[in-house]
Each structure stands twice: as structure tokens, then as C-alpha cells.
Design a protein around this motif. Structure first.
Motif, PDB file in Angstrom:
ATOM      1  N   ARG A 103     -84.501  30.500  18.031  1.00  0.00           N
ATOM      2  CA  ARG A 103     -83.667  30.061  19.149  1.00  0.00           C
ATOM      3  C   ARG A 103     -83.197  28.616  19.006  1.00  0.00           C
ATOM      4  O   ARG A 103     -82.057  28.287  19.321  1.00  0.00           O
ATOM      5  N   ILE A 104     -84.097  27.740  18.542  1.00  0.00           N
ATOM      6  CA  ILE A 104     -83.761  26.321  18.498  1.00  0.00           C
ATOM      7  C   ILE A 104     -83.267  25.884  17.118  1.00  0.00           C
ATOM      8  O   ILE A 104     -82.143  25.421  16.955  1.00  0.00           O
ATOM      9  N   ASN A 105     -84.105  26.029  16.109  1.00  0.00           N
ATOM     10  CA  ASN A 105     -83.788  25.464  14.797  1.00  0.00           C
ATOM     11  C   ASN A 105     -82.709  26.247  14.050  1.00  0.00           C
ATOM     12  O   ASN A 105     -81.849  25.651  13.396  1.00  0.00           O
ATOM     13  N   ASN A 106     -82.770  27.568  14.130  1.00  0.00           N
ATOM     14  CA  ASN A 106     -81.832  28.384  13.355  1.00  0.00           C
ATOM     15  C   ASN A 106     -80.558  28.713  14.103  1.00  0.00           C
ATOM     16  O   ASN A 106     -79.670  29.361  13.551  1.00  0.00           O
ATOM     17  N   THR A 119     -79.585  17.594  21.924  1.00  0.00           N
ATOM     18  CA  THR A 119     -80.165  17.042  23.140  1.00  0.00           C
ATOM     19  C   THR A 119     -80.859  18.155  23.922  1.00  0.00           C
ATOM     20  O   THR A 119     -80.302  19.243  24.068  1.00  0.00           O
ATOM     21  N   LEU A 120     -82.050  17.875  24.435  1.00  0.00           N
ATOM     22  CA  LEU A 120     -82.873  18.908  25.068  1.00  0.00           C
ATOM     23  C   LEU A 120     -83.098  18.633  26.549  1.00  0.00           C
ATOM     24  O   LEU A 120     -83.389  17.502  26.949  1.00  0.00           O
ATOM     25  N   PHE A 121     -82.956  19.702  27.346  1.00  0.00           N
ATOM     26  CA  PHE A 121     -83.341  19.686  28.754  1.00  0.00           C
ATOM     27  C   PHE A 121     -84.068  20.995  29.048  1.00  0.00           C
ATOM     28  O   PHE A 121     -84.062  21.916  28.227  1.00  0.00           O
ATOM     29  N   ALA A 160     -85.371  19.780  16.035  1.00  0.00           N
ATOM     30  CA  ALA A 160     -84.041  20.006  16.592  1.00  0.00           C
ATOM     31  C   ALA A 160     -83.476  18.721  17.184  1.00  0.00           C
ATOM     32  O   ALA A 160     -82.297  18.397  16.995  1.00  0.00           O
ATOM     33  N   GLN A 161     -84.314  17.982  17.904  1.00  0.00           N
ATOM     34  CA  GLN A 161     -83.870  16.721  18.496  1.00  0.00           C
ATOM     35  C   GLN A 161     -83.476  15.728  17.417  1.00  0.00           C
ATOM     36  O   GLN A 161     -82.457  15.027  17.537  1.00  0.00           O
TER      37      GLN A 161
END
Length: 308
Positions: free
Chosen positions: A241-244, A286-288, A280-281
Motif C-alpha cells: 500500500r505504501i512503498n510499492n 507526506t503522511l497523515f 515512504a516519508q
């Protein structure tokens, strides 16, 4: 221009822990009625396959029978005779056939290829009598129906849960943006910033450059914030979900629009590994968090010109 937040390891750990707890509470409170209703629906479908189409002897089915099965919307149950079950997309490719009832009714060759494909892959554990070329006992028939209904129910409930979770998250983000005074506008393909929604506006899922974004937002300072809504049910799944996915899109959007013009963002729900979040950051995402959209609001408000 105001920089988006860059969270410390401790902050990411705290947020990930809170998100995991919220996910656990929601999952444990999920009503059993959904499972029971879906299971009963599919059990009835498998009963119909046995009673109306004599699926106990699938080798005796005719192309007309196959077309009738799809006409009666029992095609999903038919696909689950295979072990493992064959997805609709895979079945179309493997059999080189349509799954449309009218097409099958007018093309018996395609219907026969569908049947042949399923027969090759039929599950010998649930349907042992097929390979043994005999009729099933009542106990075998009952066990096959129950096992098949449970198998397809597990897959369907899991798929519906993922889709609903993502839809709920997107709706929550859009509702929150409206509460901040943003306006939702029609979807458009955003080739350049001039194609994007105006300042103070957003739209639903749209192409941003060469990749889709769930909620593209135009900030008060003119920058574009393409938001990805990501729901993960395990730390292993968080890599996908995040990195790929989201982090890859972030790199592409930075290259296509420039790092000063776009703020690739992900709003997260569920279970995520802190190490993956840090990666990922570091890559420009940007993460929320969906359980704390106030932080998203704080950053959006910070992009207003001074004095406004």
C-alpha cells in the motif's frame, strides 16, 4: 512556502499504534450478520447448481447448461468448483471466452471451453466423486456445498471489506475538506497545474499526470496535493500500500510536476510497519492518518497567505 510535516520515528510509532487499535476495534465490532447473510446466499446458489443443473456430474453439462448457469447469475458459484477458485478475469483468459450469458447462448464453443477449463481444475478434495466417476453420497454433497459456500463467502466479505474501507476513508477525507471550506468540483485529467482544481477546490479520483490520485486538492498557496487513501490490514500488506504504490506515485509526480509544485500525500487507516512509513516519508510522501485528520487540516490552513 510552508513545508509539509515530516514525522519523527516516535511520532510515527505513536500514530501507527493508535491506527492499529482503531482498526482492531472496528474489526472486532463488525457484525456477524454480514457473514451469515452472504454465506446463506452462496449456499443457496450451490444448492441450485446441484438441484437444477446436476452439477454433481459436471462432465454431463452441455454448453446450453453453462449458458443457463450464467443467465441465472450462478457463474461465480461455478467458478468456485475449481481448486483454487478461478477468478472471472482469469477464466476469460484461460478459456478464451466471454462470461456474458447472451454471448455464451449464441456461442456454444465458448461455453464448452469454459466448462472444460473448470473441469480440468475441479477441486478433488471437495468433489472427490468426480475423479472417481461415481455419484456423490448425500454427506459428500452436503459437505461440498458447505465448504464451497464458506470459501466464496470468505473471499467476497474480504473484498467488500477492503472496498468499503477505502470508500469510507475517501468520503471522510472529502467531508473533512468541505468542513474546511473547500469545494468539490468535477473530475478532470490533470496534465499540468492549469488543469487542476482552482485554489480551495478538490475533485474525486482523477489522473494526475500519468498516475491516478484518489483526491487531488489545490492548496491555498497554489500547490497541488494529490491524496492517496490507503487502508492496510497487516504490516506485510503495508509494503504494497505504501512503498510499492503511494511512494512510487510520489516519485513520479515529483518528476512530472516538480518538487515545489506538488505535495504527494497519503492518508492512512489500519496496520502499518513504522519502517515502511519512514521509507515512504524519506522518498517524498507526506503522511497523515484518518483517525487524526486535524493534522491534515493544520497543514492545509498553514498554506494560506499571511493575513488571510
Amino acid at each position: 512556502m510552508k513545508k509539509p510535516p515530516y514525522w519523527t520515528t516516535e511520532q510515527l510509532t505513536d500514530c501507527a499504534t493508535a491506527a492499529r487499535a482503531a482498526f482492531r476495534d472496528e474489526r472486532l465490532s463488525e457484525p456477524l450478520e454480514r457473514w451469515k447473510k452472504t454465506f446463506d446466499e452462496y449456499r443457496a446458489q450451490f444448492h441450485r447448481l446441484f438441484d437444477e443443473f446436476d452439477i454433481a456430474s459436471p462432465e454431463n453439462l452441455s454448453p446450453e447448461d453453462v449458458a443457463g448457469i450464467f443467465q441465472e447469475q450462478l457463474g461465480d458459484a461455478l467458478r468456485y468448483l475449481a481448486g483454487p477458485p478461478i477468478s472471472a478475469d482469469d477464466l476469460k483468459v484461460l478459456a478464451d471466452a466471454s462470461l456474458g450469458p447472451s454471448v455464451l447462448a449464441n456461442n456454444p464453443d465458448q461455453a464448452q471451453r469454459l466448462l472444460d477449463t473448470i473441469l480440468i481444475a475441479i477441486d478433488p478434495r471437495r468433489f472427490p466423486w468426480v475423479a472417481q466417476e461415481r455419484a456423490p453420497t448425500e454427506e459428500e454433497k452436503s459437505a461440498a456445498i458447505l465448504a464451497s459456500a464458506a470459501l466464496i463467502t470468505a473471499q467476497r466479505v474480504s473484498t467488500d471489506r477492503r472496498n468499503e474501507g477505502k470508500d469510507q476513508q475517501e468520503n471522510a477525507v472529502k467531508d473533512y475538506l468541505v468542513s474546511l471550506g473547500f469545494e468539490e468540483v468535477p473530475v478532470r485529467h490533470i496534465h499540468t497545474l492549469t488543469d487542476a482544481p482552482d485554489i480551495g477546490q478538490f475533485c474525486s479520483e482523477a489522473m494526475v499526470g500519468s498516475r491516478k490520485a484518489d483526491v487531488p486538492v489545490r492548496l491555498y498557496d497554489g500547490r497541488l496535493m494529490p491524496i492517496e487513501c490507503k487502508v492496510s490490514n497487516s504490516s506485510t500488506n503495508s509494503v504494497k500500500r505504501i512503498n510499492n504504490d503511494a511512494a512510487v506515485k510520489a516519485g513520479i509526480w515529483h518528476r512530472e510536476f516538480g518538487t515545489n509544485q506538488v505535495i504527494p500525500t497519503a492518508v492512512l487507516t489500519g496496520v502499518f510497519k513504522v519502517h515502511n512509513l519512514e521509507q515512504a516519508q524519506h522518498g517524498g510522501l507526506t503522511l497523515f492518518w484518518a483517525h487524526d485528520l486535524v493534522e491534515l487540516g493544520k497543514f492545509i490552513e498553514s498554506t494560506k497567505p499571511k493575513g488571510k
